[in-house]
Design a protein around this motif. Structure first.
Motif, PDB file in Angstrom:
ATOM      1  N   ARG A  68      -5.360   7.766  11.348  1.00  0.00           N
ATOM      2  CA  ARG A  68      -4.768   9.116  11.306  1.00  0.00           C
ATOM      3  C   ARG A  68      -3.556   9.073  10.383  1.00  0.00           C
ATOM      4  NH1 ARG A  68      -4.023   9.278  17.634  1.00  0.00           N
ATOM      5  NH2 ARG A  68      -2.411  10.781  17.078  1.00  0.00           N
ATOM      6  N   SER A  69      -3.787   9.422   9.117  1.00  0.00           N
ATOM      7  CA  SER A  69      -2.746   9.194   8.116  1.00  0.00           C
ATOM      8  C   SER A  69      -2.302  10.449   7.375  1.00  0.00           C
ATOM      9  CB  SER A  69      -3.230   8.158   7.094  1.00  0.00           C
ATOM     10  OG  SER A  69      -4.442   8.582   6.494  1.00  0.00           O
ATOM     11  N   ASN A  70      -2.492  11.640   7.969  1.00  0.00           N
ATOM     12  CA  ASN A  70      -1.995  12.844   7.299  1.00  0.00           C
ATOM     13  C   ASN A  70      -0.470  12.913   7.425  1.00  0.00           C
ATOM     14  OD1 ASN A  70      -1.316  14.137   9.865  1.00  0.00           O
ATOM     15  ND2 ASN A  70      -3.516  14.428  10.133  1.00  0.00           N
ATOM     16  N   VAL A  71       0.112  13.895   6.771  1.00  0.00           N
ATOM     17  CA  VAL A  71       1.574  13.990   6.721  1.00  0.00           C
ATOM     18  C   VAL A  71       2.174  14.109   8.118  1.00  0.00           C
ATOM     19  CG1 VAL A  71       3.521  15.378   5.939  1.00  0.00           C
ATOM     20  CG2 VAL A  71       1.607  14.964   4.394  1.00  0.00           C
ATOM     21  N   GLU A  72       1.589  14.957   8.958  1.00  0.00           N
ATOM     22  CA  GLU A  72       2.132  15.155  10.302  1.00  0.00           C
ATOM     23  C   GLU A  72       2.126  13.859  11.104  1.00  0.00           C
ATOM     24  OE1 GLU A  72       3.705  17.747  11.518  1.00  0.00           O
ATOM     25  OE2 GLU A  72       3.495  18.654   9.547  1.00  0.00           O
ATOM     26  N   GLU A  73       1.049  13.094  10.959  1.00  0.00           N
ATOM     27  CA  GLU A  73       0.964  11.823  11.677  1.00  0.00           C
ATOM     28  C   GLU A  73       2.006  10.838  11.172  1.00  0.00           C
ATOM     29  OE1 GLU A  73      -0.665  10.876  14.258  1.00  0.00           O
ATOM     30  OE2 GLU A  73      -1.883  12.676  14.534  1.00  0.00           O
ATOM     31  N   ARG A  74       2.217  10.799   9.846  1.00  0.00           N
ATOM     32  CA  ARG A  74       3.218   9.884   9.284  1.00  0.00           C
ATOM     33  C   ARG A  74       4.614  10.258   9.767  1.00  0.00           C
ATOM     34  NH1 ARG A  74       0.011  10.571   4.577  1.00  0.00           N
ATOM     35  NH2 ARG A  74       1.599  11.855   3.566  1.00  0.00           N
ATOM     36  N   VAL A  75       4.893  11.542   9.824  1.00  0.00           N
ATOM     37  CA  VAL A  75       6.197  12.002  10.320  1.00  0.00           C
ATOM     38  C   VAL A  75       6.368  11.608  11.781  1.00  0.00           C
ATOM     39  CG1 VAL A  75       7.574  14.037  10.887  1.00  0.00           C
ATOM     40  CG2 VAL A  75       6.419  13.902   8.675  1.00  0.00           C
ATOM     41  N   THR A  76       5.313  11.810  12.564  1.00  0.00           N
ATOM     42  CA  THR A  76       5.371  11.446  13.985  1.00  0.00           C
ATOM     43  C   THR A  76       5.632   9.960  14.156  1.00  0.00           C
ATOM     44  OG1 THR A  76       3.848  13.226  14.593  1.00  0.00           O
ATOM     45  CG2 THR A  76       4.083  11.410  16.153  1.00  0.00           C
ATOM     46  N   GLY A  77       4.947   9.150  13.355  1.00  0.00           N
ATOM     47  CA  GLY A  77       5.127   7.712  13.445  1.00  0.00           C
ATOM     48  C   GLY A  77       6.534   7.266  13.099  1.00  0.00           C
ATOM     49  N   LEU A  78       7.082   7.828  12.058  1.00  0.00           N
ATOM     50  CA  LEU A  78       8.447   7.464  11.655  1.00  0.00           C
ATOM     51  C   LEU A  78       9.454   7.938  12.696  1.00  0.00           C
ATOM     52  CD1 LEU A  78       8.205   8.271   7.839  1.00  0.00           C
ATOM     53  CD2 LEU A  78       8.179   6.020   8.921  1.00  0.00           C
ATOM     54  N   ASP A  79       9.213   9.112  13.257  1.00  0.00           N
ATOM     55  CA  ASP A  79      10.110   9.624  14.295  1.00  0.00           C
ATOM     56  C   ASP A  79       9.954   8.853  15.612  1.00  0.00           C
ATOM     57  OD1 ASP A  79      11.236  11.502  12.665  1.00  0.00           O
ATOM     58  OD2 ASP A  79       9.978  13.169  13.348  1.00  0.00           O
ATOM     59  N   ALA A  80       8.839   8.147  15.753  1.00  0.00           N
ATOM     60  CA  ALA A  80       8.600   7.373  16.969  1.00  0.00           C
ATOM     61  C   ALA A  80       9.125   5.945  16.832  1.00  0.00           C
ATOM     62  CB  ALA A  80       7.114   7.348  17.292  1.00  0.00           C
ATOM     63  N   GLY A  81      10.054   5.761  15.930  1.00  0.00           N
ATOM     64  CA  GLY A  81      10.677   4.449  15.792  1.00  0.00           C
ATOM     65  C   GLY A  81      10.068   3.562  14.738  1.00  0.00           C
ATOM     66  N   GLY A  82       9.075   4.088  14.008  1.00  0.00           N
ATOM     67  CA  GLY A  82       8.437   3.281  12.978  1.00  0.00           C
ATOM     68  C   GLY A  82       9.300   3.151  11.730  1.00  0.00           C
ATOM     69  N   ASP A  83       9.162   2.027  11.046  1.00  0.00           N
ATOM     70  CA  ASP A  83       9.872   1.803   9.781  1.00  0.00           C
ATOM     71  C   ASP A  83       8.967   2.033   8.583  1.00  0.00           C
ATOM     72  OD1 ASP A  83      12.612   0.421  10.632  1.00  0.00           O
ATOM     73  OD2 ASP A  83      11.035  -0.381  11.918  1.00  0.00           O
TER      74      ASP A  83
END
Length: 244
Positions: A83-98
């Motif tokens: 799941r690599s769309n923009v919304e997913e990437r934003v969610t991942g980064l906001d979930a503590g991802g680097d």
């Protein structure tokens, strides 16, 4: 360096373990968020590669990432998911991802992202690190060499020109990993047990004296002063020229 891979697809987990192993990284694999959580709290990993969709749920990876951050963990997290769309990437980064990498992925790119995250966590901007006495190491090329002007003249016959020491050190993967660990944390001393926990992935029976053997070999292939012995503790990178 010891990494944690949280991935429930055994084929992808094996691909990552083998590919990163070629770069000298020791990798533990967890097949669920629960197992990943237990390992992440037990061992001092340098980086966590975390799948988002795990047996516990479609967002289990995000939940685990948030839990680790809430618990104070500073370990870099690389999310890996289809799941690599923009919304997913934003969610991942906001979930503590680097960082965030979508599937399918190129192993070469993932390895480069791992190097970048490890550099960033150590406050470094380049793959090439400066070591004491003119030695340098390239984290991407996995090479260690000494600049010609810093090389120590070797023994010479009467009337012969000075012979300089070999410019490049041929280190094994484990030897390189040991030097990399010390170079990424200049000034920090690691006990033998610390080094074992950071360089061996779940391998039993590694005795502390084995670290002494590796240190001795790295010194022999490079320079005695490259690694300092800290009495009563362990080892650290030797002082850089500007620190003398």
């Amino acid at each position: 360096m010891r990494l944690l891979i949280v991935e429930d697809d055994p084929h992808i987990a094996e691909l990552l373990q083998e590919g990163l192993g070629e770069d000298g990284y020791a990798c533990d694999v967890a097949g669920s968020a629960g197992q990943g959580s237990s390992l992440a709290r037990l061992f001092p990993y340098a980086l966590i590669i975390l799948d988002v969709m795990l047996p516990e749920g479609h967002d289990a990876g995000y939940i685990l990432g948030r839990e680790l951050r809430a618990g104070g963990a500073q370990t870099p997290i690389l999310y890996l998911t289809a799941r690599s769309n923009v919304e997913e990437r934003v969610t991942g980064l906001d979930a503590g991802g680097d960082d965030y990498l979508g599937k399918p992925f190129a192993l070469r790119e993932l390895r480069a992202r791992v190097r970048a995250l490890l550099r960033r966590s150590s406050g470094l901007a380049r793959n090439v690190l400066k070591l004491p006495h003119g030695w340098q190491m390239d984290l991407a090329g996995r090479t260690v060499w000494q600049t010609p002007e810093a090389a120590t003249p070797g023994p010479t016959a009467a009337g012969a020109e000075p012979v300089r020491a070999p410019a490049q050190a041929e280190l094994t993967r484990r030897e390189f990993a040991l030097l990399e660990l010390l170079a990424l944390h200049p000034g920090r001393a690691f006990s033998r047990q610390d080094i074992i926990e950071r360089l061996w992935s779940g391998e039993a029976g590694v005795e502390p004296k084995v670290i002494d053997v590796y240190v001795s070999t790295v010194r022999r292939k490079t320079a005695e002063e490259l690694i300092d012995t800290v009495r009563g503790l362990g080892y650290r990178l030797g002082k850089l020229a500007h620190e003398w």
